[in-house]
Design a protein around this motif. Structure first.
Motif, PDB file in Angstrom:
ATOM      1  N   CYS A   8       1.087  -1.252   0.037  1.00 50.88           N
ATOM      2  CA  CYS A   8       0.017  -0.126   0.194  1.00 50.88           C
ATOM      3  C   CYS A   8       0.822   1.205   0.095  1.00 50.88           C
ATOM      4  N   ARG A   9       0.639   2.084  -0.968  1.00 55.42           N
ATOM      5  CA  ARG A   9       1.335   3.348  -0.771  1.00 55.42           C
ATOM      6  C   ARG A   9       0.349   4.562  -0.703  1.00 55.42           C
ATOM      7  N   HIS A  10       0.594   5.261   0.221  1.00 50.24           N
ATOM      8  CA  HIS A  10      -0.199   6.397   0.883  1.00 50.24           C
ATOM      9  C   HIS A  10      -0.041   7.688   0.000  1.00 50.24           C
ATOM     10  N   VAL A  11      -1.160   8.393  -0.355  1.00 52.87           N
ATOM     11  CA  VAL A  11      -0.980   9.726  -0.912  1.00 52.87           C
ATOM     12  C   VAL A  11      -2.089  10.663  -0.195  1.00 52.87           C
ATOM     13  N   ASN A  12      -1.540  12.002   0.219  1.00 52.97           N
ATOM     14  CA  ASN A  12      -2.327  12.972   0.697  1.00 52.97           C
ATOM     15  C   ASN A  12      -2.897  13.818  -0.342  1.00 52.97           C
ATOM     16  N   ALA A  13      -4.068  13.251  -0.906  1.00 49.36           N
ATOM     17  CA  ALA A  13      -4.448  13.785  -2.228  1.00 49.36           C
ATOM     18  C   ALA A  13      -5.027  15.381  -1.955  1.00 49.36           C
ATOM     19  N   ALA A  14      -5.303  15.776  -1.051  1.00 50.14           N
ATOM     20  CA  ALA A  14      -5.867  16.958  -0.787  1.00 50.14           C
ATOM     21  C   ALA A  14      -4.731  18.193  -0.896  1.00 50.14           C
ATOM     22  N   ASP A  15      -3.469  17.570  -0.659  1.00 45.83           N
ATOM     23  CA  ASP A  15      -2.421  18.643  -0.409  1.00 45.83           C
ATOM     24  C   ASP A  15      -1.833  19.238  -1.607  1.00 45.83           C
ATOM     25  N   ALA A  16      -1.665  20.444  -1.689  1.00 48.55           N
ATOM     26  CA  ALA A  16      -1.162  20.958  -3.062  1.00 48.55           C
ATOM     27  C   ALA A  16       0.445  20.549  -3.174  1.00 48.55           C
ATOM     28  N   ASP A  17       1.086  20.039  -2.228  1.00 46.19           N
ATOM     29  CA  ASP A  17       2.475  19.546  -2.539  1.00 46.19           C
ATOM     30  C   ASP A  17       2.458  17.952  -2.450  1.00 46.19           C
ATOM     31  N   ALA A  18       1.277  17.326  -2.568  1.00 51.04           N
ATOM     32  CA  ALA A  18       1.480  15.948  -2.544  1.00 51.04           C
ATOM     33  C   ALA A  18       2.124  15.385  -3.932  1.00 51.04           C
ATOM     34  N   THR A  19       2.766  14.411  -3.746  1.00 52.39           N
ATOM     35  CA  THR A  19       3.463  13.668  -5.023  1.00 52.39           C
ATOM     36  C   THR A  19       2.735  12.483  -5.462  1.00 52.39           C
ATOM     37  N   LEU A  20       1.974  12.900  -6.700  1.00 55.51           N
ATOM     38  CA  LEU A  20       1.366  11.763  -7.240  1.00 55.51           C
ATOM     39  C   LEU A  20       2.043  10.851  -8.045  1.00 55.51           C
ATOM     40  N   PRO A  21       1.765   9.588  -7.966  1.00 61.02           N
ATOM     41  CA  PRO A  21       2.433   8.810  -8.993  1.00 61.02           C
ATOM     42  C   PRO A  21       2.119   9.220 -10.234  1.00 61.02           C
ATOM     43  N   ALA A  22       3.200   9.000 -11.280  1.00 62.40           N
ATOM     44  CA  ALA A  22       3.198   9.350 -12.459  1.00 62.40           C
ATOM     45  C   ALA A  22       2.480   8.351 -13.540  1.00 62.40           C
ATOM     46  N   ASP A  23       1.995   7.297 -12.979  1.00 64.79           N
ATOM     47  CA  ASP A  23       1.647   6.256 -13.800  1.00 64.79           C
ATOM     48  C   ASP A  23       0.511   5.380 -12.919  1.00 64.79           C
ATOM     49  N   LEU A  24      -0.697   5.663 -13.147  1.00 66.14           N
ATOM     50  CA  LEU A  24      -1.608   4.630 -12.153  1.00 66.14           C
ATOM     51  C   LEU A  24      -1.861   3.309 -12.409  1.00 66.14           C
TER      52      LEU A  24
END
Length: 282
Positions: free
Chosen positions: A43-59
């Motif tokens: 499981c990888r977590h992402v704080n999706a609400a945050d402007a500085d969140a690092t989202l994965p490049a490829d879902l």
């Protein structure tokens, strides 16, 4: 081995309050449930609400996504909301499978053309009672193993009031017509519940304490002390005294679908089982 991206729906302030009350974030709680139900999952977590969140490049690096609950409201349209709508939209476009509870349902429905707002029939704080499957829901894999009616942890004022075009409404109750839903969009699919199958009862109790002002404003409790007393009893349901828990379960009319973790988490288990069979796309 399943690879999952868990998107925490709360903004930073709400995450901090949640951690202070429960000891971990909503995403961390979900990950613990996933690892219990599907050992070996990553499981990888992402704080999706945050402007500085690092989202994965490829879902497509993930077998599926999970969206947690949140104190945000989609109707507010803030940047923290829009970022999560964009992530859900990207998941659909990438052909990913997505599960969500509460906030996750509202985000998925909004992206697919539905409408989420304050429920005119009122909020649910504590438990959603007498959830009943629709005709489609009685044979749907998301609800496999559920009885004719059941209760579940719930804590929300907003909900999906109008489903997206083509969505399958799978369950409802007298407070809310859409308690479980399937949404298909682009190449992706979404299963979700307005209630919270992921919540342990002590965590539910902590969240009720955080919502004491809203609960009193809704007319469900006389004052914050009454909310705290109710929350203490809910926490006792999961405490170390089985006799006290049994008596309180009787007093509150709570059965095994709530008391037993394996039954309470059934929808999450069904989603993970579907992913494990390789049915990750439409």
């Amino acid at each position: 081995m399943l690879r999952l991206l868990i998107a925490d729906g709360n903004d930073r302030a709400a995450r901090d309050r949640h951690v202070a009350a429960t000891g971990r974030t909503s995403a961390e709680s979900y990950a613990a449930v996933v690892r219990d139900l599907a050992p070996g999952s990553v499981c990888r977590h992402v704080n999706a609400a945050d402007a500085d969140a690092t989202l994965p490049a490829d879902l497509t690096d993930f077998d599926g996504l999970i969206f947690t609950g949140s104190t945000l409201k989609v109707s507010e349209g803030t940047p923290a909301v829009i970022r999560q709508l964009d992530l859900m939209r990207a998941a659909f476009e990438a052909g990913r499978a997505v599960f969500g509870s509460c906030w996750g349902v509202q985000v998925a429905a909004t992206v697919a053309g539905g409408h989420a707002a304050a429920n005119p029939r009122g909020p649910e704080y504590g438990f959603a009672r007498a959830i009943t499957p629709t005709e489609e829901g009685r044979t749907h894999a998301l609800l496999a193993g559920r009885p004719a009616t059941w209760d579940a942890p719930a804590i929300h004022s907003d909900a999906v009031l109008e489903p997206p075009p083509g969505a399958r409404v799978l369950a409802g109750n007298r407070v809310l017509g859409i308690q479980a839903i399937e949404i298909r969009r682009e190449r992706g699919w979404f299963w979700g519940t307005q209630y919270h199958p992921e919540l342990d009862l002590d965590e539910l109790a902590a969240m009720l304490r955080l919502c004491d002002t809203a609960i009193v404003a809704a007319g469900l409790a006389e004052n914050p002390r009454a909310v705290a007393a109710y929350a203490d009893e809910i926490a006792t349901l999961q405490g170390r005294d089985p006799e006290a828990a049994r008596r309180l379960a009787w007093r509150h009319g709570i059965g095994p679908e709530v008391m037993e973790a394996g039954l309470r988490r059934r929808e999450i288990g069904n989603f993970l089982a579907r992913l494990s069979t390789g049915e990750r796309r439409r």
